[in-house]
Design a protein around this motif. Structure first.
Motif, PDB file in Angstrom:
ATOM      1  N   ARG A  63       0.829  -1.208   0.000  1.00 18.71           N
ATOM      2  CA  ARG A  63       0.000   0.000   0.000  1.00 18.71           C
ATOM      3  C   ARG A  63       0.867   1.264   0.000  1.00 18.71           C
ATOM      4  N   GLN A  64       2.005   1.230   0.664  1.00 24.99           N
ATOM      5  CA  GLN A  64       2.916   2.379   0.636  1.00 24.99           C
ATOM      6  C   GLN A  64       3.448   2.604  -0.783  1.00 24.99           C
ATOM      7  N   ILE A  65       3.742   1.524  -1.463  1.00 27.94           N
ATOM      8  CA  ILE A  65       4.209   1.629  -2.846  1.00 27.94           C
ATOM      9  C   ILE A  65       3.115   2.234  -3.724  1.00 27.94           C
ATOM     10  N   LEU A  66       1.878   1.779  -3.551  1.00 32.20           N
ATOM     11  CA  LEU A  66       0.765   2.324  -4.333  1.00 32.20           C
ATOM     12  C   LEU A  66       0.570   3.810  -4.034  1.00 32.20           C
ATOM     13  N   ASN A  67       0.720   4.201  -2.780  1.00 33.40           N
ATOM     14  CA  ASN A  67       0.619   5.623  -2.431  1.00 33.40           C
ATOM     15  C   ASN A  67       1.669   6.445  -3.158  1.00 33.40           C
ATOM     16  N   LYS A  68       2.875   5.922  -3.256  1.00 35.18           N
ATOM     17  CA  LYS A  68       3.937   6.634  -3.977  1.00 35.18           C
ATOM     18  C   LYS A  68       3.606   6.736  -5.470  1.00 35.18           C
ATOM     19  N   LEU A  69       3.030   5.672  -6.014  1.00 39.14           N
ATOM     20  CA  LEU A  69       2.628   5.719  -7.421  1.00 39.14           C
ATOM     21  C   LEU A  69       1.587   6.808  -7.648  1.00 39.14           C
ATOM     22  N   LEU A  70       0.658   6.927  -6.710  1.00 39.04           N
ATOM     23  CA  LEU A  70      -0.401   7.934  -6.847  1.00 39.04           C
ATOM     24  C   LEU A  70       0.137   9.356  -6.710  1.00 39.04           C
ATOM     25  N   TYR A  71       1.311   9.495  -6.133  1.00 42.87           N
ATOM     26  CA  TYR A  71       1.982  10.793  -6.087  1.00 42.87           C
ATOM     27  C   TYR A  71       2.569  11.127  -7.465  1.00 42.87           C
ATOM     28  N   LEU A  72       3.083  10.109  -8.148  1.00 39.72           N
ATOM     29  CA  LEU A  72       3.728  10.313  -9.449  1.00 39.72           C
ATOM     30  C   LEU A  72       2.741  10.366 -10.612  1.00 39.72           C
ATOM     31  N   PHE A  73       1.688   9.547 -10.516  1.00 40.11           N
ATOM     32  CA  PHE A  73       0.771   9.370 -11.643  1.00 40.11           C
ATOM     33  C   PHE A  73      -0.662   9.642 -11.212  1.00 40.11           C
ATOM     34  N   ASP A  74      -1.430  10.246 -12.119  1.00 41.36           N
ATOM     35  CA  ASP A  74      -2.860  10.416 -11.900  1.00 41.36           C
ATOM     36  C   ASP A  74      -3.578   9.158 -12.383  1.00 41.36           C
ATOM     37  N   LEU A  75      -4.812   8.993 -11.923  1.00 40.06           N
ATOM     38  CA  LEU A  75      -5.598   7.822 -12.313  1.00 40.06           C
ATOM     39  C   LEU A  75      -6.707   8.201 -13.281  1.00 40.06           C
ATOM     40  N   LEU A  76      -6.912   7.325 -14.260  1.00 35.69           N
ATOM     41  CA  LEU A  76      -8.053   7.428 -15.158  1.00 35.69           C
ATOM     42  C   LEU A  76      -9.069   6.382 -14.735  1.00 35.69           C
ATOM     43  N   ASP A  77     -10.303   6.799 -14.597  1.00 39.19           N
ATOM     44  CA  ASP A  77     -11.362   5.824 -14.355  1.00 39.19           C
ATOM     45  C   ASP A  77     -11.655   5.087 -15.649  1.00 39.19           C
ATOM     46  N   THR A  78     -12.064   3.846 -15.517  1.00 34.50           N
ATOM     47  CA  THR A  78     -12.547   3.082 -16.661  1.00 34.50           C
ATOM     48  C   THR A  78     -14.062   3.071 -16.570  1.00 34.50           C
ATOM     49  N   THR A  79     -14.700   3.495 -17.632  1.00 36.06           N
ATOM     50  CA  THR A  79     -16.155   3.593 -17.626  1.00 36.06           C
ATOM     51  C   THR A  79     -16.788   2.407 -18.358  1.00 36.06           C
ATOM     52  N   ALA A  80     -18.088   2.271 -18.148  1.00 36.04           N
ATOM     53  CA  ALA A  80     -18.833   1.240 -18.868  1.00 36.04           C
ATOM     54  C   ALA A  80     -18.728   1.461 -20.374  1.00 36.04           C
ATOM     55  N   MET A  81     -18.747   2.733 -20.780  1.00 34.91           N
ATOM     56  CA  MET A  81     -18.658   3.034 -22.215  1.00 34.91           C
ATOM     57  C   MET A  81     -17.292   2.649 -22.775  1.00 34.91           C
ATOM     58  N   ASP A  82     -16.230   2.811 -21.983  1.00 32.10           N
ATOM     59  CA  ASP A  82     -14.904   2.365 -22.426  1.00 32.10           C
ATOM     60  C   ASP A  82     -14.933   0.873 -22.736  1.00 32.10           C
ATOM     61  N   CYS A  83     -15.559   0.109 -21.853  1.00 27.16           N
ATOM     62  CA  CYS A  83     -15.655  -1.346 -22.048  1.00 27.16           C
ATOM     63  C   CYS A  83     -16.495  -1.684 -23.269  1.00 27.16           C
ATOM     64  N   ARG A  84     -17.596  -0.980 -23.456  1.00 31.13           N
ATOM     65  CA  ARG A  84     -18.454  -1.230 -24.626  1.00 31.13           C
ATOM     66  C   ARG A  84     -17.716  -0.915 -25.923  1.00 31.13           C
ATOM     67  N   HIS A  85     -17.021   0.219 -25.939  1.00 26.72           N
ATOM     68  CA  HIS A  85     -16.254   0.572 -27.136  1.00 26.72           C
ATOM     69  C   HIS A  85     -15.131  -0.436 -27.386  1.00 26.72           C
ATOM     70  N   ALA A  86     -14.497  -0.905 -26.321  1.00 29.94           N
ATOM     71  CA  ALA A  86     -13.412  -1.884 -26.469  1.00 29.94           C
ATOM     72  C   ALA A  86     -13.924  -3.184 -27.076  1.00 29.94           C
ATOM     73  N   LEU A  87     -15.144  -3.578 -26.723  1.00 30.55           N
ATOM     74  CA  LEU A  87     -15.731  -4.789 -27.305  1.00 30.55           C
ATOM     75  C   LEU A  87     -15.907  -4.662 -28.813  1.00 30.55           C
ATOM     76  N   LEU A  88     -16.142  -3.444 -29.271  1.00 27.91           N
ATOM     77  CA  LEU A  88     -16.340  -3.194 -30.704  1.00 27.91           C
ATOM     78  C   LEU A  88     -15.030  -2.874 -31.424  1.00 27.91           C
ATOM     79  N   SER A  89     -13.969  -2.731 -30.668  1.00 26.12           N
ATOM     80  CA  SER A  89     -12.671  -2.356 -31.221  1.00 26.12           C
ATOM     81  C   SER A  89     -12.109  -3.453 -32.112  1.00 26.12           C
ATOM     82  N   SER A  90     -11.284  -3.049 -33.055  1.00 28.13           N
ATOM     83  CA  SER A  90     -10.594  -4.033 -33.898  1.00 28.13           C
ATOM     84  C   SER A  90      -9.354  -4.597 -33.201  1.00 28.13           C
ATOM     85  N   MET A  91      -9.054  -4.089 -32.018  1.00 25.64           N
ATOM     86  CA  MET A  91      -7.924  -4.627 -31.255  1.00 25.64           C
ATOM     87  C   MET A  91      -8.315  -6.001 -30.711  1.00 25.64           C
TER      88      MET A  91
END
Length: 143
Positions: A63-91
């Motif tokens: 947890r201390q390591i994760l706290n340090k990561l959160l100091y360096l990097f911001d977080l992006l939420d993953t939304t339901a729409m992200d998942c829906r679009h990913a299902l339709l993706s050609s990736m």
């Protein structure tokens, strides 16, 4: 530059995995020095926790390591729409497609990963750590 950093880069740095650790740790340093705006997806934090805890065997240390990561990097939420679009993706890799969709929705400039081949159909630039560092760090000619 606003960049989404893939889980593999984080683990390379944290676990000193060779031959990848040098570039991964340089990305951490560049984030700390505000040479770019770094992001992780919120759902990758659980993967980082799991992989790090396997090495530390300590919830507190992990947890201390994760706290340090959160100091360096911001977080992006993953939304339901992200998942829906990913299902339709050609990736072909769903997890990578979800990351791309999250990055696109949040107007990021690129994704940084060692796994370039899985991102060939990404909707934004994807860089290896070395190429990304070359983009963001001043060269000897710039000094």
């Amino acid at each position: 530059m606003r960049a989404l950093i893939d889980t593999c880069i984080i683990i390379d740095a944290l676990q000193n995995r060779e031959p990848f650790a040098g570039d991964a740790q340089a990305i951490f340093l560049a984030a700390a020095n505000k040479q770019f705006d770094g992001f992780l997806t919120a759902n990758c934090m659980t993967d980082i926790y799991y992989l790090t805890h396997r090495k530390t065997h300590s919830d507190k240390d992990t947890r201390q390591i994760l706290n340090k990561l959160l100091y360096l990097f911001d977080l992006l939420d993953t939304t339901a729409m992200d998942c829906r679009h990913a299902l339709l993706s050609s990736m072909t890799d769903f997890e990578d497609a979800v990351m791309v969709e999250s990055a696109v929705r949040c107007n990021l400039d690129c994704i940084v990963t060692r796994n370039i081949k899985d991102y060939e159909k990404a909707l934004l630039p994807v860089y290896s750590p070395a190429v990304f560092l070359a983009h963001i760090l001043p060269s000897d000619e710039d000094i």
